[in-house]
Scaffold this active site. Sequence first.
Site, PDB file in Angstrom:
ATOM      1  N   CYS A 293       0.838  -1.199   0.000  1.00 33.13           N
ATOM      2  CA  CYS A 293       0.000   0.000   0.000  1.00 33.13           C
ATOM      3  C   CYS A 293       0.879   1.258   0.000  1.00 33.13           C
ATOM      4  O   CYS A 293       1.475   1.571  -1.013  1.00 33.13           O
ATOM      5  CB  CYS A 293      -0.986  -0.025   1.164  1.00 33.13           C
ATOM      6  SG  CYS A 293      -2.339   1.165   0.962  1.00 33.13           S
TER       7      CYS A 293
ATOM      8  N   GLU B  67      -1.571  -8.842   3.835  1.00 29.51           N
ATOM      9  CA  GLU B  67      -1.419  -9.281   5.227  1.00 29.51           C
ATOM     10  C   GLU B  67      -2.759  -9.478   5.918  1.00 29.51           C
ATOM     11  O   GLU B  67      -2.824 -10.073   7.009  1.00 29.51           O
ATOM     12  CB  GLU B  67      -0.547  -8.285   6.008  1.00 29.51           C
ATOM     13  CG  GLU B  67      -1.223  -7.025   6.478  1.00 29.51           C
ATOM     14  CD  GLU B  67      -1.431  -5.966   5.406  1.00 29.51           C
ATOM     15  OE1 GLU B  67      -1.911  -4.873   5.750  1.00 29.51           O
ATOM     16  OE2 GLU B  67      -1.114  -6.232   4.223  1.00 29.51           O
TER      17      GLU B  67
ATOM     18  N   HIS C 243      -3.633  -5.018   0.458  1.00 27.19           N
ATOM     19  CA  HIS C 243      -3.160  -5.463   1.777  1.00 27.19           C
ATOM     20  C   HIS C 243      -3.213  -6.989   1.898  1.00 27.19           C
ATOM     21  O   HIS C 243      -4.150  -7.539   2.489  1.00 27.19           O
ATOM     22  CB  HIS C 243      -3.993  -4.812   2.879  1.00 27.19           C
ATOM     23  CG  HIS C 243      -3.654  -3.383   3.124  1.00 27.19           C
ATOM     24  ND1 HIS C 243      -2.650  -3.001   3.992  1.00 27.19           N
ATOM     25  CD2 HIS C 243      -4.161  -2.243   2.593  1.00 27.19           C
ATOM     26  CE1 HIS C 243      -2.564  -1.680   3.997  1.00 27.19           C
ATOM     27  NE2 HIS C 243      -3.465  -1.189   3.156  1.00 27.19           N
TER      28      HIS C 243
END
Length: 282
Positions: free
Chosen positions: A149, A249, A247
């Site tokens: 990001c 994660e 994202h």
Amino acid sequence: MSNIAAHDTASHKDAIRMSAFIGSTAAPSADTATGRTRRPLIGITAGTRTLTDGAWAGYEATAVTTNYTTAIREAGGRPVILTPGEVWSADELADLDGIVITGGTDIDPARYGADALPTDFAADEARDAFEIELAQAAEENGIPVLGICRGLQIINVARGGTLIQHLADEDLAYPRSDQQLTEVPIEVDADSDVALALGTAPTVSAFHHQAIDALGRGLRVVARHASGVVHAVQSTSGAPVLAVQFHPETRADAAELFARFVGITSGSRAVAPSPKMATVQP
């Protein structure tokens, strides 16, 4: 960070280039002197937050979500938190096998020659300087980097690129993703590491209102939304760089992206760093 002292070693760079970024599952590297093994050390950048309640209200805290550290740990790496303001010696920076530049607030638009807009989020100048310098040191010294990001935007700006400052002001059929994590379908080049990790038509989780405009040097776009908004880039030569606007994660089905990154970093210690040192200023 006022100073990053980085190792300058051609042999280290060559070792990186000879290892395909399309990594296998990471395995601990062997220390031939001791016979011991170690996990790749992956530096993860953090920001700062002001605590708002309890006995420590008003104090500054180092902040990074545990999603990043968990993802790196589960991929076989050992996370090391990197904080703005730290000064790294050549030997210390050489100990890192890879760097993750994480998400966060907007970059100061002056960093890429633009004027501030009312839609800009407040910049963190210390973190901007720290992460841009870190990205440049990694580029010059053969350290693999994963940008997420804001991390993608930092890498692009560090390489001379620019940003779209507010996507909602553009004439683009792009989902609003500036208030919460938003599912976004993207199209990925088959000849890319993102495709090998996630396929060519994944749905990703995005939370951003800015994106790449002019592309920085040494990068190629490997994923976009149908509107044209860039969602991933990779380096075209030199040290491996993989950067995504979304994202990974936050999603279990994106864990392979971290596994591939940690896999390549385990090969970055094939050659010991040179004692030569270059100091990079922000």
